[in-house]
Scaffold this motif. Structure first.
Motif, PDB file in Angstrom:
ATOM      1  N   VAL A  73       0.837  -1.198   0.000  1.00 51.92           N
ATOM      2  CA  VAL A  73       0.000   0.000   0.000  1.00 51.92           C
ATOM      3  C   VAL A  73       0.877   1.255   0.000  1.00 51.92           C
ATOM      4  CG1 VAL A  73      -1.932  -1.121   1.179  1.00 51.92           C
ATOM      5  CG2 VAL A  73      -0.217   0.073   2.512  1.00 51.92           C
ATOM      6  N   GLU A  74       0.256   2.361  -0.392  1.00 45.66           N
ATOM      7  CA  GLU A  74       0.920   3.657  -0.314  1.00 45.66           C
ATOM      8  C   GLU A  74      -0.117   4.694   0.077  1.00 45.66           C
ATOM      9  OE1 GLU A  74       2.433   4.359  -4.266  1.00 45.66           O
ATOM     10  OE2 GLU A  74       0.489   4.967  -5.037  1.00 45.66           O
ATOM     11  N   LEU A  75       0.355   5.831   0.558  1.00 44.88           N
ATOM     12  CA  LEU A  75      -0.563   6.902   0.902  1.00 44.88           C
ATOM     13  C   LEU A  75      -0.943   7.664  -0.350  1.00 44.88           C
ATOM     14  CD1 LEU A  75       0.916   8.320   4.218  1.00 44.88           C
ATOM     15  CD2 LEU A  75      -1.056   6.824   3.909  1.00 44.88           C
ATOM     16  N   VAL A  80      -5.454   5.489   1.776  1.00 44.06           N
ATOM     17  CA  VAL A  80      -4.491   4.445   1.463  1.00 44.06           C
ATOM     18  C   VAL A  80      -4.813   3.889   0.079  1.00 44.06           C
ATOM     19  CG1 VAL A  80      -3.647   2.172   2.157  1.00 44.06           C
ATOM     20  CG2 VAL A  80      -4.225   3.842   3.892  1.00 44.06           C
ATOM     21  N   ARG A  81      -3.796   3.770  -0.747  1.00 40.04           N
ATOM     22  CA  ARG A  81      -3.974   3.218  -2.093  1.00 40.04           C
ATOM     23  C   ARG A  81      -3.401   1.817  -2.149  1.00 40.04           C
ATOM     24  NH1 ARG A  81      -2.546   8.277  -6.120  1.00 40.04           N
ATOM     25  NH2 ARG A  81      -4.357   9.524  -5.493  1.00 40.04           N
ATOM     26  N   MET A  82      -4.098   0.976  -2.904  1.00 36.06           N
ATOM     27  CA  MET A  82      -3.587  -0.368  -3.145  1.00 36.06           C
ATOM     28  C   MET A  82      -4.005  -0.819  -4.533  1.00 36.06           C
ATOM     29  SD  MET A  82      -5.957  -2.885  -0.759  1.00 36.06           S
ATOM     30  CE  MET A  82      -4.492  -3.253   0.116  1.00 36.06           C
ATOM     31  N   CYS A  83      -3.202  -1.713  -5.074  1.00 37.53           N
ATOM     32  CA  CYS A  83      -3.451  -2.245  -6.405  1.00 37.53           C
ATOM     33  C   CYS A  83      -4.104  -3.618  -6.254  1.00 37.53           C
ATOM     34  CB  CYS A  83      -2.133  -2.376  -7.165  1.00 37.53           C
ATOM     35  SG  CYS A  83      -2.344  -2.933  -8.873  1.00 37.53           S
ATOM     36  N   LYS A 165      -7.116   1.723 -14.131  1.00 36.46           N
ATOM     37  CA  LYS A 165      -6.481   0.424 -14.387  1.00 36.46           C
ATOM     38  C   LYS A 165      -5.001   0.424 -14.027  1.00 36.46           C
ATOM     39  CE  LYS A 165      -9.300  -1.440 -18.105  1.00 36.46           C
ATOM     40  NZ  LYS A 165      -9.291  -1.941 -19.471  1.00 36.46           N
ATOM     41  N   ASP A 166      -4.322   1.535 -14.265  1.00 38.59           N
ATOM     42  CA  ASP A 166      -2.877   1.620 -14.087  1.00 38.59           C
ATOM     43  C   ASP A 166      -2.519   1.832 -12.618  1.00 38.59           C
ATOM     44  OD1 ASP A 166      -0.148   1.908 -14.369  1.00 38.59           O
ATOM     45  OD2 ASP A 166      -0.262   3.841 -15.406  1.00 38.59           O
ATOM     46  N   CYS A 167      -1.760   0.899 -12.065  1.00 40.42           N
ATOM     47  CA  CYS A 167      -1.326   0.993 -10.668  1.00 40.42           C
ATOM     48  C   CYS A 167       0.032   1.684 -10.532  1.00 40.42           C
ATOM     49  CB  CYS A 167      -1.244  -0.400 -10.049  1.00 40.42           C
ATOM     50  SG  CYS A 167      -2.854  -1.187  -9.832  1.00 40.42           S
ATOM     51  N   GLY A 168       0.623   2.096 -11.641  1.00 37.08           N
ATOM     52  CA  GLY A 168       1.946   2.722 -11.573  1.00 37.08           C
ATOM     53  C   GLY A 168       2.960   1.738 -11.026  1.00 37.08           C
ATOM     54  N   SER A 169       3.757   2.177 -10.071  1.00 37.02           N
ATOM     55  CA  SER A 169       4.792   1.312  -9.491  1.00 37.02           C
ATOM     56  C   SER A 169       4.262   0.441  -8.367  1.00 37.02           C
ATOM     57  CB  SER A 169       5.967   2.157  -8.980  1.00 37.02           C
ATOM     58  OG  SER A 169       5.516   3.021  -7.948  1.00 37.02           O
ATOM     59  N   LEU A 170       3.036   0.669  -7.929  1.00 37.33           N
ATOM     60  CA  LEU A 170       2.436  -0.107  -6.847  1.00 37.33           C
ATOM     61  C   LEU A 170       2.018  -1.484  -7.361  1.00 37.33           C
ATOM     62  CD1 LEU A 170       1.702   0.138  -3.863  1.00 37.33           C
ATOM     63  CD2 LEU A 170      -0.542   0.940  -4.571  1.00 37.33           C
ATOM     64  N   LYS A 171       2.483  -2.503  -6.700  1.00 41.46           N
ATOM     65  CA  LYS A 171       2.184  -3.885  -7.098  1.00 41.46           C
ATOM     66  C   LYS A 171       1.106  -4.459  -6.177  1.00 41.46           C
ATOM     67  CE  LYS A 171       5.426  -3.910 -10.143  1.00 41.46           C
ATOM     68  NZ  LYS A 171       5.029  -3.217 -11.339  1.00 41.46           N
TER      69      LYS A 171
END
Length: 174
Positions: A73-75, A80-83, A165-171
Motif C-alpha cells: 500500500v501507499e498513501l 491508502v492506495r492499493m493495487c 487500471k494503471d497501478c503505476g509502481s504499486l504492485k
C-alpha cells in the motif's frame, strides 16, 4: 495516547476487504476512513492522518512509506492506495488469509454485500463490505483489540473508490 498501530492495521486490512466482488474493477483503488472511533473517542480521519504524515521528519516519513510499501500500500491524497489484480478481484477471498495467525469466516454473502467475522492475534471482530458499484465500496468493521496490556475496541467506516487500471509502481499484495 490512543493506540495508532491497531488502527493502522485495521485500516490496512479494511482497505483490502473489497477484493471479493466479481464485479469490481481491477486496478488502483484508494480507501479513506473518516468515521473512526477507538474506545468511544472519535479519531482523526484518514485524510488528517495523511496530512500528519507529510509533517514527519524525512527519515520517519521514509520509514513509514517503506513499511506501507512492504504491505503493498501507499498513501494517496486522502487515504491508502492499493493495487488489486484481476486474480485478486476474482478470488472472492477476504484479506486476512495472508496475515499470520488470522482466520476469518464469511457469515453472509450476496452479490453486493459480504458480512464476516475475523480473529487475529491482536484483534477480533466483525464487519461488512457493500459493493455500491464496480468503482465504489463502503465497509464497516468493529473490533476488540489487545496490544501488550492495552485493550479496547474500535469501529471504522471506510469508502473505497477505483482510480484507474494503471497501478503505476504499486504492485498487488501477494
Amino acid at each position: 495516547m490512543k493506540p495508532i498501530i491497531p488502527l493502522c492495521t485495521a485500516a490496512l486490512l479494511l482497505g483490502a476487504l473489497p477484493v471479493q466482488a466479481l464485479e469490481m474493477l481491477p486496478g488502483l483503488w484508494e480507501f479513506s476512513s473518516d468515521n473512526i472511533e477507538v474506545d468511544g473517542t472519535q479519531m482523526p480521519g484518514m485524510a488528517e492522518m495523511v496530512e500528519q504524515m507529510k509533517g514527519l521528519p524525512p527519515e520517519q516519513k521514509k520509514m513509514m512509506q517503506e513499511m506501507l510499501a512492504a504491505q503493498g500500500v501507499e498513501l494517496g491524497a486522502g487515504g491508502v492506495r492499493m493495487c488489486l489484480s484481476e486474480a485478486q478481484v476474482k478470488s472472492r477471498e477476504l484479506p486476512f488469509q495472508d496475515e499470520p495467525g488470522c482466520s476469518q469466516e464469511l457469515v453472509e454473502r450476496t452479490d453486493s454485500l459480504w458480512k464476516f467475522t475475523f480473529d487475529c492475534p491482536d484483534a477480533k471482530g466483525k464487519g461488512e463490505t457493500q459493493l455500491i458499484s464496480e468503482r465504489e465500496v463502503v465497509s464497516t468493521i468493529e473490533s476488540d483489540y489487545q496490544v501488550g496490556t492495552q485493550q479496547g475496541n474500535s469501529r471504522m467506516q471506510s469508502r473505497g473508490k477505483w482510480l484507474g487500471k494503471d497501478c503505476g509502481s504499486l504492485k498487488p499484495r501477494t
